[in-house]
Design an enzyme around this catalytic site. Structure first.
Site, PDB file in Angstrom:
ATOM      1  N   THR A 139       0.886  -1.285  -0.145  1.00 43.14           N
ATOM      2  CA  THR A 139      -0.169   0.022  -0.003  1.00 43.14           C
ATOM      3  C   THR A 139       0.731   1.223   0.046  1.00 43.14           C
ATOM      4  OG1 THR A 139      -1.755  -1.152   1.204  1.00 43.14           O
ATOM      5  CG2 THR A 139      -1.748   1.156   1.292  1.00 43.14           C
ATOM      6  N   GLY A 178       2.630  -2.985   8.357  1.00 43.06           N
ATOM      7  CA  GLY A 178       2.992  -3.274   9.883  1.00 43.06           C
ATOM      8  C   GLY A 178       4.106  -3.581  10.146  1.00 43.06           C
ATOM      9  N   GLU A 421      -6.440  -6.186   3.757  1.00 44.78           N
ATOM     10  CA  GLU A 421      -6.156  -7.322   3.010  1.00 44.78           C
ATOM     11  C   GLU A 421      -7.355  -7.305   2.050  1.00 44.78           C
ATOM     12  OE1 GLU A 421      -3.208  -9.190   4.107  1.00 44.78           O
ATOM     13  OE2 GLU A 421      -3.549  -9.015   1.866  1.00 44.78           O
TER      14      GLU A 421
HETATM   15  C1  LIG Z   1      -2.530 -16.337  10.535  1.00 49.88           C
HETATM   16  C2  LIG Z   1      -3.984 -15.223  10.575  1.00 49.88           C
HETATM   17  C3  LIG Z   1      -3.640 -13.933   9.879  1.00 49.88           C
HETATM   18  C4  LIG Z   1      -4.933 -13.097  10.237  1.00 49.88           C
HETATM   19  C5  LIG Z   1      -4.467 -11.626  10.557  1.00 49.88           C
HETATM   20  C6  LIG Z   1      -3.484 -10.791   9.765  1.00 49.88           C
HETATM   21  C7  LIG Z   1      -3.114  -9.678  10.880  1.00 49.88           C
HETATM   22  C8  LIG Z   1      -2.293  -8.848   9.580  1.00 49.88           C
HETATM   23  C9  LIG Z   1      -2.557  -7.379   9.838  1.00 49.88           C
HETATM   24  C10 LIG Z   1      -2.634  -6.618   8.807  1.00 49.88           C
HETATM   25  C11 LIG Z   1      -2.313  -7.231   7.404  1.00 49.88           C
HETATM   26  C12 LIG Z   1      -2.780  -6.547   6.297  1.00 49.88           C
HETATM   27  C13 LIG Z   1      -1.891  -6.343   5.193  1.00 49.88           C
HETATM   28  C14 LIG Z   1      -2.355  -5.786   4.115  1.00 49.88           C
HETATM   29  O1  LIG Z   1      -3.446  -5.057   4.074  1.00 49.88           O
HETATM   30  S1  LIG Z   1      -1.415  -6.050   2.784  1.00 49.88           S
HETATM   31  C15 LIG Z   1      -2.415  -5.021   1.369  1.00 49.88           C
HETATM   32  C16 LIG Z   1      -3.738  -5.523   1.180  1.00 49.88           C
HETATM   33  N1  LIG Z   1      -4.298  -5.078  -0.143  1.00 49.88           N
HETATM   34  C17 LIG Z   1      -4.885  -5.525  -1.084  1.00 49.88           C
HETATM   35  O2  LIG Z   1      -5.761  -6.176  -0.697  1.00 49.88           O
HETATM   36  C18 LIG Z   1      -5.232  -4.778  -2.317  1.00 49.88           C
HETATM   37  C19 LIG Z   1      -6.700  -4.966  -2.955  1.00 49.88           C
HETATM   38  N2  LIG Z   1      -6.780  -4.737  -4.016  1.00 49.88           N
HETATM   39  C20 LIG Z   1      -6.428  -5.929  -5.112  1.00 49.88           C
HETATM   40  O3  LIG Z   1      -6.590  -7.187  -4.566  1.00 49.88           O
HETATM   41  C21 LIG Z   1      -6.919  -5.690  -6.477  1.00 49.88           C
HETATM   42  O4  LIG Z   1      -6.547  -4.499  -6.708  1.00 49.88           O
HETATM   43  C22 LIG Z   1      -8.156  -5.926  -6.939  1.00 49.88           C
HETATM   44  C23 LIG Z   1      -9.209  -5.505  -6.301  1.00 49.88           C
HETATM   45  C24 LIG Z   1      -8.521  -7.495  -6.634  1.00 49.88           C
HETATM   46  C25 LIG Z   1      -8.339  -5.689  -8.396  1.00 49.88           C
HETATM   47  O5  LIG Z   1      -6.854  -6.140  -9.021  1.00 49.88           O
HETATM   48  P1  LIG Z   1      -6.765  -6.165 -10.757  1.00 49.88           P
HETATM   49  O6  LIG Z   1      -7.217  -4.700 -11.031  1.00 49.88           O
HETATM   50  O7  LIG Z   1      -5.442  -6.530 -11.063  1.00 49.88           O
HETATM   51  O8  LIG Z   1      -8.012  -7.044 -11.225  1.00 49.88           O
HETATM   52  P2  LIG Z   1      -9.193  -7.152 -11.698  1.00 49.88           P
HETATM   53  O9  LIG Z   1     -10.289  -6.580 -10.900  1.00 49.88           O
HETATM   54  O10 LIG Z   1      -9.053  -6.161 -13.192  1.00 49.88           O
HETATM   55  O11 LIG Z   1      -9.364  -8.492 -12.407  1.00 49.88           O
HETATM   56  C26 LIG Z   1      -8.614  -9.135 -13.113  1.00 49.88           C
HETATM   57  C27 LIG Z   1      -8.593 -10.579 -12.927  1.00 49.88           C
HETATM   58  O12 LIG Z   1      -7.653 -10.918 -12.046  1.00 49.88           O
HETATM   59  C28 LIG Z   1      -8.465 -11.870 -10.938  1.00 49.88           C
HETATM   60  N3  LIG Z   1      -7.987 -11.508  -9.610  1.00 49.88           N
HETATM   61  C29 LIG Z   1      -7.687 -10.206  -9.050  1.00 49.88           C
HETATM   62  N4  LIG Z   1      -6.992 -10.515  -7.800  1.00 49.88           N
HETATM   63  C30 LIG Z   1      -6.807 -11.849  -7.770  1.00 49.88           C
HETATM   64  C31 LIG Z   1      -6.280 -12.718  -6.921  1.00 49.88           C
HETATM   65  N5  LIG Z   1      -5.526 -12.113  -5.537  1.00 49.88           N
HETATM   66  N6  LIG Z   1      -5.983 -14.031  -6.865  1.00 49.88           N
HETATM   67  C32 LIG Z   1      -6.446 -14.462  -8.220  1.00 49.88           C
HETATM   68  N7  LIG Z   1      -7.033 -13.850  -9.177  1.00 49.88           N
HETATM   69  C33 LIG Z   1      -7.531 -12.461  -8.748  1.00 49.88           C
HETATM   70  C34 LIG Z   1      -9.736 -11.313 -11.020  1.00 49.88           C
HETATM   71  O13 LIG Z   1     -10.739 -12.149 -10.449  1.00 49.88           O
HETATM   72  C35 LIG Z   1      -9.899 -11.210 -12.707  1.00 49.88           C
HETATM   73  O14 LIG Z   1     -10.066 -12.259 -13.059  1.00 49.88           O
HETATM   74  P3  LIG Z   1     -10.862 -12.500 -14.651  1.00 49.88           P
HETATM   75  O15 LIG Z   1     -10.792 -13.842 -14.718  1.00 49.88           O
HETATM   76  O16 LIG Z   1     -12.203 -12.201 -14.012  1.00 49.88           O
HETATM   77  O17 LIG Z   1     -10.483 -11.674 -15.482  1.00 49.88           O
HETATM   78  C1  LIG Z   2      -4.511  -1.753  10.615  1.00 53.26           C
HETATM   79  C2  LIG Z   2      -4.041  -1.555   9.112  1.00 53.26           C
HETATM   80  C3  LIG Z   2      -2.907  -2.641   8.868  1.00 53.26           C
HETATM   81  C4  LIG Z   2      -2.512  -2.456   7.389  1.00 53.26           C
HETATM   82  N1  LIG Z   2      -1.477  -3.398   7.225  1.00 53.26           N
HETATM   83  C5  LIG Z   2      -0.908  -3.232   5.825  1.00 53.26           C
HETATM   84  C6  LIG Z   2       0.480  -3.922   5.574  1.00 53.26           C
HETATM   85  O1  LIG Z   2       1.016  -4.578   6.609  1.00 53.26           O
HETATM   86  N2  LIG Z   2       0.784  -3.705   4.165  1.00 53.26           N
HETATM   87  C7  LIG Z   2       0.261  -2.944   3.541  1.00 53.26           C
HETATM   88  O2  LIG Z   2       0.430  -3.005   2.258  1.00 53.26           O
HETATM   89  N3  LIG Z   2      -1.143  -2.302   3.491  1.00 53.26           N
HETATM   90  C8  LIG Z   2      -1.614  -2.480   4.788  1.00 53.26           C
HETATM   91  N4  LIG Z   2      -2.738  -1.636   5.326  1.00 53.26           N
HETATM   92  C9  LIG Z   2      -3.508  -1.029   3.953  1.00 53.26           C
HETATM   93  C10 LIG Z   2      -4.819  -1.810   3.643  1.00 53.26           C
HETATM   94  O3  LIG Z   2      -4.231  -2.833   2.793  1.00 53.26           O
HETATM   95  C11 LIG Z   2      -5.367  -0.663   2.703  1.00 53.26           C
HETATM   96  O4  LIG Z   2      -5.892   0.406   3.704  1.00 53.26           O
HETATM   97  C12 LIG Z   2      -6.670  -1.345   2.202  1.00 53.26           C
HETATM   98  O5  LIG Z   2      -6.097  -2.208   1.253  1.00 53.26           O
HETATM   99  C13 LIG Z   2      -7.779  -0.348   1.662  1.00 53.26           C
HETATM  100  O6  LIG Z   2      -7.078   0.495   0.601  1.00 53.26           O
HETATM  101  P1  LIG Z   2      -7.058   1.995   0.989  1.00 53.26           P
HETATM  102  O7  LIG Z   2      -6.802   2.337   2.339  1.00 53.26           O
HETATM  103  O8  LIG Z   2      -6.581   2.639  -0.179  1.00 53.26           O
HETATM  104  O9  LIG Z   2      -8.789   2.411   0.787  1.00 53.26           O
HETATM  105  P2  LIG Z   2      -9.445   2.827  -0.655  1.00 53.26           P
HETATM  106  O10 LIG Z   2      -9.465   1.891  -1.901  1.00 53.26           O
HETATM  107  O11 LIG Z   2      -9.085   4.169  -0.815  1.00 53.26           O
HETATM  108  O12 LIG Z   2     -10.995   2.629  -0.140  1.00 53.26           O
HETATM  109  C14 LIG Z   2     -11.969   3.971   0.181  1.00 53.26           C
HETATM  110  C15 LIG Z   2     -13.097   3.850  -0.270  1.00 53.26           C
HETATM  111  O13 LIG Z   2     -13.199   3.715  -1.839  1.00 53.26           O
HETATM  112  C16 LIG Z   2     -14.001   2.302  -1.935  1.00 53.26           C
HETATM  113  N5  LIG Z   2     -13.490   1.743  -3.239  1.00 53.26           N
HETATM  114  C17 LIG Z   2     -12.151   1.828  -3.654  1.00 53.26           C
HETATM  115  N6  LIG Z   2     -12.181   1.265  -4.885  1.00 53.26           N
HETATM  116  C18 LIG Z   2     -13.413   0.814  -5.334  1.00 53.26           C
HETATM  117  C19 LIG Z   2     -13.917  -0.024  -6.490  1.00 53.26           C
HETATM  118  N7  LIG Z   2     -13.459  -0.221  -7.459  1.00 53.26           N
HETATM  119  N8  LIG Z   2     -15.392  -0.084  -6.368  1.00 53.26           N
HETATM  120  C20 LIG Z   2     -16.189   0.643  -5.630  1.00 53.26           C
HETATM  121  N9  LIG Z   2     -15.493   1.216  -4.294  1.00 53.26           N
HETATM  122  C21 LIG Z   2     -14.232   1.438  -4.291  1.00 53.26           C
HETATM  123  C22 LIG Z   2     -13.837   1.481  -0.968  1.00 53.26           C
HETATM  124  O14 LIG Z   2     -14.962   0.439  -0.963  1.00 53.26           O
HETATM  125  C23 LIG Z   2     -13.838   2.330   0.309  1.00 53.26           C
HETATM  126  O15 LIG Z   2     -15.027   2.730   0.738  1.00 53.26           O
HETATM  127  C24 LIG Z   2      -3.387  -1.685   6.512  1.00 53.26           C
HETATM  128  C25 LIG Z   2      -4.435  -1.234   6.776  1.00 53.26           C
HETATM  129  C26 LIG Z   2      -4.923  -0.890   8.060  1.00 53.26           C
HETATM  130  C27 LIG Z   2      -5.907  -0.203   8.436  1.00 53.26           C
END
Ligand SMILES: CCCCCCCC/C=C\CCCC(=O)SCCNC(=O)CCNC(=O)[C@H](O)C(C)(C)COP(=O)(O)OP(=O)(O)OC[C@H]1O[C@@H](n2cnc3c(N)ncnc32)[C@H](O)[C@@H]1OP(=O)(O)O
Ligand SMILES: Cc1cc2nc3c(=O)[nH]c(=O)nc-3n(C[C@H](O)[C@H](O)[C@H](O)COP(=O)(O)OP(=O)(O)OC[C@H]3O[C@@H](n4cnc5c(N)ncnc54)[C@H](O)[C@@H]3O)c2cc1C
Length: 648
Positions: A139, A178, A421
């Site tokens: 992120t 984190g 996530e």
């Molecule tokens: C052991 C216990 C642990 C639990 C507790 C943990 C505590 C730890 C604390 C905090 C950790 C937090 C860490 C984080 O937050 S890390 C950052 C997390 N960030 C995200 O999750 C980002 C979210 N966004 C996305 O994943 C992508 O942007 C997206 C929203 C999925 C869109 O991706 P993209 O634009 O590439 O894809 P499309 O929507 O255009 O789809 C294209 C095709 O790709 C397929 N797709 C997308 N994602 C995946 C995937 N992950 N795996 C497989 N396939 C994927 C999608 O289905 C489309 O397929 P199609 O066939 O329809 O074309």
């Molecule tokens: C406690 C905590 C721990 C974290 N730890 C990590 C870490 O270890 N590593 C890491 O990389 N990240 C980490 N993150 C970041 C986290 O993964 C992001 O905050 C999360 O992926 C959401 O992205 P954003 O904050 O940009 O929210 P945004 O995507 O900006 O979301 C804001 C609003 O926009 C809306 N929105 C966005 N896109 C769309 C769409 N396509 N369609 C409709 N609505 C949409 C959402 O639904 C939401 O309501 C952490 C966050 C928190 C709060």
């Protein structure tokens, strides 16, 4: 022991140990879990004061110390099984995350799943021995969801066979990871890969960020903590700005995609494999939803058994608040959801490991369903659990608002699961993308499998639109309720698909049609996940041989399914009959409520709640806790200030 809580346990109709054994998997697993938990409970190193009496810095320091102690102690005990390590850690950290959390939950899993064997040979010994202490930096300030637009770059320099990493803009500064702010000396950095003048999209790189000897930031690295948050006080979520930081070519995780020494790029079998760690965490969060909700229910239901308040019948003693129907209606559906999510969490974990096993053998065919299921169930269960924790807190009245109840800490620690996530709405839309694709395949006569096979069924049953069929249920029969949820899911998937179709016929773009159908798409995913949860609850019941346990869980499953219908009554019919049936189920559950939460078997240390104490001696322990508050360490404090003001 509080007499109320004793009486509750005497009234139970089933053996809690039998149910605890079932939840653990066997009596031996229960014994071993308790043995591991007792190592923490009986360890003076872990008997410390409540973090709520500490400053942020003190909490972080204590968390680092605890993480370090756990490493040494687990080694001394020879505990290496991942599940046993988890039991040990969750007892030691109670409600809170640990300072080294990201190292375990994302840095190591990424090395295991995305390194080549050669890279694992180099990095795993460093990471497993905590010489390389890492985080997962994806992120950025400007992007969390839309990761294809992340701006950090990794540009290959063939003359030195290095990647040069840059955060070219303010919005590209890595933000949130984190353990980044103070703890980590390495990071898995997700960056746009450039080689030979071409961008190949997001890839993962191991980037040293602090000196492994002095822990000082390395040249070109600006790193720090992002400041106080709503919770997560033990975790130093941080920022990272990279300016011309050079790393060897070998630091790109190359299990799936490679860059040759001359800079040529070899593409992966699927460009989504880089996203693999996120799927892992989403799958694991489903179990965390169950644990957060079951702990909250344990606290609120035990407290409701010992709290007497108001007057139910004139002249009679104040009743236990658990005898109020309104209190039961708040808590028992959540208790049912806690059991449902426990079974779903087990299913999700098993499914994740099964499918990733196939992926490791080169079979990627089930990756789309795994992604859709993990994304949807993560969103569905965290939204429900998040709201449920708050209901449990409020059901405890004013005392629920005290930190010593444990509920505020559970809430502030759990609530970011709805965001991190994968933000929940975005995750539900990902699931919808998969469902619409499957709906269209079913319409074309393709045979579907797994959790979406019902879309074939609904096509075969009656070709006319699914949405035109009434939903008639036998409200006493779980199988009939599962069918109702299946039909509802099929209906709402069809509604969403037809909304998309209608939008497209207005000759607007695919993207605009998608956006204009988002409400239906999210509802379709919610209905699909709800059906999966109900179906799995029913399937679990068929595995239970103990009649008494089967009976009480069947009652919970009926309550969960019927309560879900009342929450979505627009999609079902027969509301009044269902309400009456729910009331009867509440009465049935009432005598077993405490025994049902006892069966989760949370010891007092892990529960960390004076309201949820096993012995029910709430008030005495509340008073003792309050007296330990730092503000009570001196008698005359505000009086001095008051006097100063008076003298002015
Ligand atoms: C052991 C216990 C642990 C639990 C507790 C943990 C505590 C730890 C604390 C905090 C950790 C937090 C860490 C984080 O937050 S890390 C950052 C997390 N960030 C995200 O999750 C980002 C979210 N966004 C996305 O994943 C992508 O942007 C997206 C929203 C999925 C869109 O991706 P993209 O634009 O590439 O894809 P499309 O929507 O255009 O789809 C294209 C095709 O790709 C397929 N797709 C997308 N994602 C995946 C995937 N992950 N795996 C497989 N396939 C994927 C999608 O289905 C489309 O397929 P199609 O066939 O329809 O074309
Ligand atoms: C406690 C905590 C721990 C974290 N730890 C990590 C870490 O270890 N590593 C890491 O990389 N990240 C980490 N993150 C970041 C986290 O993964 C992001 O905050 C999360 O992926 C959401 O992205 P954003 O904050 O940009 O929210 P945004 O995507 O900006 O979301 C804001 C609003 O926009 C809306 N929105 C966005 N896109 C769309 C769409 N396509 N369609 C409709 N609505 C949409 C959402 O639904 C939401 O309501 C952490 C966050 C928190 C709060």
């Amino acid at each position: 022991m509080n007499p109320d809580i004793c009486r509750e346990r005497e009234n139970a109709t089933f053996n809690t140990e039998t149910l605890t054994n079932m939840l653990d998997g066997s009596a031996e697993k229960t014994r071993r879990r308790r043995e591991i938990e007792s190592l923490v409970i009986n360890d003076p190193d872990f008997q410390h004061d409540d973090p709520n009496f500490m400053s942020r810095s003190e909490r972080y320091d204590a968390a680092v110390k605890k993480s370090s102690q756990m490493i040494m102690k687990l080694r001394d005990y020879g505990i290496s099984d991942p599940e046993e390590i988890y039991f040990y850690k969750r007892t030691a950290r109670r409600t809170f995350h640990e300072a080294f959390g990201l190292h375990y939950t994302m840095f190591l899993p990424t090395l295991y799943s995305q390194c080549t064997p050669e890279q694992q040979k180099k990095w795993l010994p460093l990471a497993e021995n905590f010489k390389a202490l890492g985080t997962y930096a994806q992120t950025e300030l400007g992007h969390g969801t839309h990761i294809r637009k992340l701006e950090t770059t990794a540009t290959y320099d063939p003359s030195t066979q290095e990647f040069v990493l840059n955060c070219p803009t303010v919005s590209s500064i890595k933000w949130w990871p984190g353990g980044l702010g103070k703890t980590s000396n390495h990071a898995i950095v997700l960056a746009q890969l450039y080689t030979l003048g071409k961008c190949h999209g997001l890839h993962a790189f191991i980037v040293p960020i602090r000196c492994m000897k002095t822990h000082q930031p390395l040249p070109g690295v600006t790193v720090g903590d992002i400041g106080p948050k709503f919770g997560f006080e033990e975790v130093d979520n941080g920022y990272l700005k990279l300016e011309n930081v050079r790393i060897p070519r070998e630091n790109m995780l190359m299990k799936y995609a490679q860059v040759e020494p001359d800079g040529s790029y070899l593409k992966p079998p699927s460009d989504k494999l880089t996203y693999g760690t996120m799927v892992f965490i989403r799958a694991m969060i489903v179990g965390e939803s169950a644990r957060a909700l079951s702990k909250s229910c344990t606290i609120a239901i035990r407290y409701s058994a010992v709290r007497h308040q108001s007057e139910l019948r004139p002249g009679e003693p104040e009743p236990q608040i658990l005898d109020y129907q309104a209190q039961q209606y708040k808590l028992f559906p959540l208790l049912a959801a806690a059991y449902a999510f426990t079974f779903v969490g087990q299913y999700m974990s098993d499914t994740y490991h099964r499918i990733t096993g196939h992926i490791n053998q080169g079979d990627f065919s089930q990756l789309p369903e795994l992604h859709a299921l993990a994304a949807g169930l993560k969103a569905f269960t965290t939204w429900t659990a998040n709201a449920g924790i708050e209901v449990c807190r409020m059901a405890c009245g004013g005392h629920g608002y005290l930190c010593c109840s444990g509920l505020p800490d559970i809430y502030v620690t759990f609530t970011p699961t709805c965001t991190y996530e994968g933000e929940n709405t975005v995750m539900m839309l990902q699931t919808a993308r998969f469902l619409v694709k499957c709906y269209r395949q079913a319409r074309e006569g393709q045979q579907l499998s797994g959790t979406v096979s019902y879309l074939n069924e609904q096509q075969r049953l009656q070709p006319q639109p699914v949405s035109s069929r009434p939903t008639v249920v036998n409200i006493n029969d779980l199988a009939s309720l599962v069918e109702a949820y299946k039909l509802r899911a099929a209906k709402l998937v069809e509604v969403a698909a037809k909304s998309l179709q209608g939008e497209l016929q207005r000759s607007i773009s695919q993207e605009d049609a998608w956006n204009n159908s988002s409400i239906e798409l999210v509802r379709a995913s919610d209905a699909h996940c709800h059906y999966v949860v109900v179906e799995l609850f029913a399937a679990k019941l068929s595995e239970i041989s103990d009649t008494a346990v089967h009976s009480v869980l069947n009652t919970l499953a009926l309550l969960y399914a019927l309560h879900g219908i009342t929450l979505n009554s627009g999609d079902f019919l027969q509301l009044s009959q269902i309400t009456q049936r729910i009331k009867a189920l509440l009465v049935e559950i009432r005598p077993n409520a405490v025994a049902l939460v006892d069966s989760f078997d949370y010891n007092d240390e892990m529960l960390n709640s004076v309201l949820g104490r096993y012995d029910g001696n709430v008030y005495e322990s509340m008073f003792e806790w309050a007296k330990r508050s730092p503000l009570n360490r001196t008698e005359v404090r505000s009086f001095i200030i008051f006097n100063i003001i008076q003298k002015k």
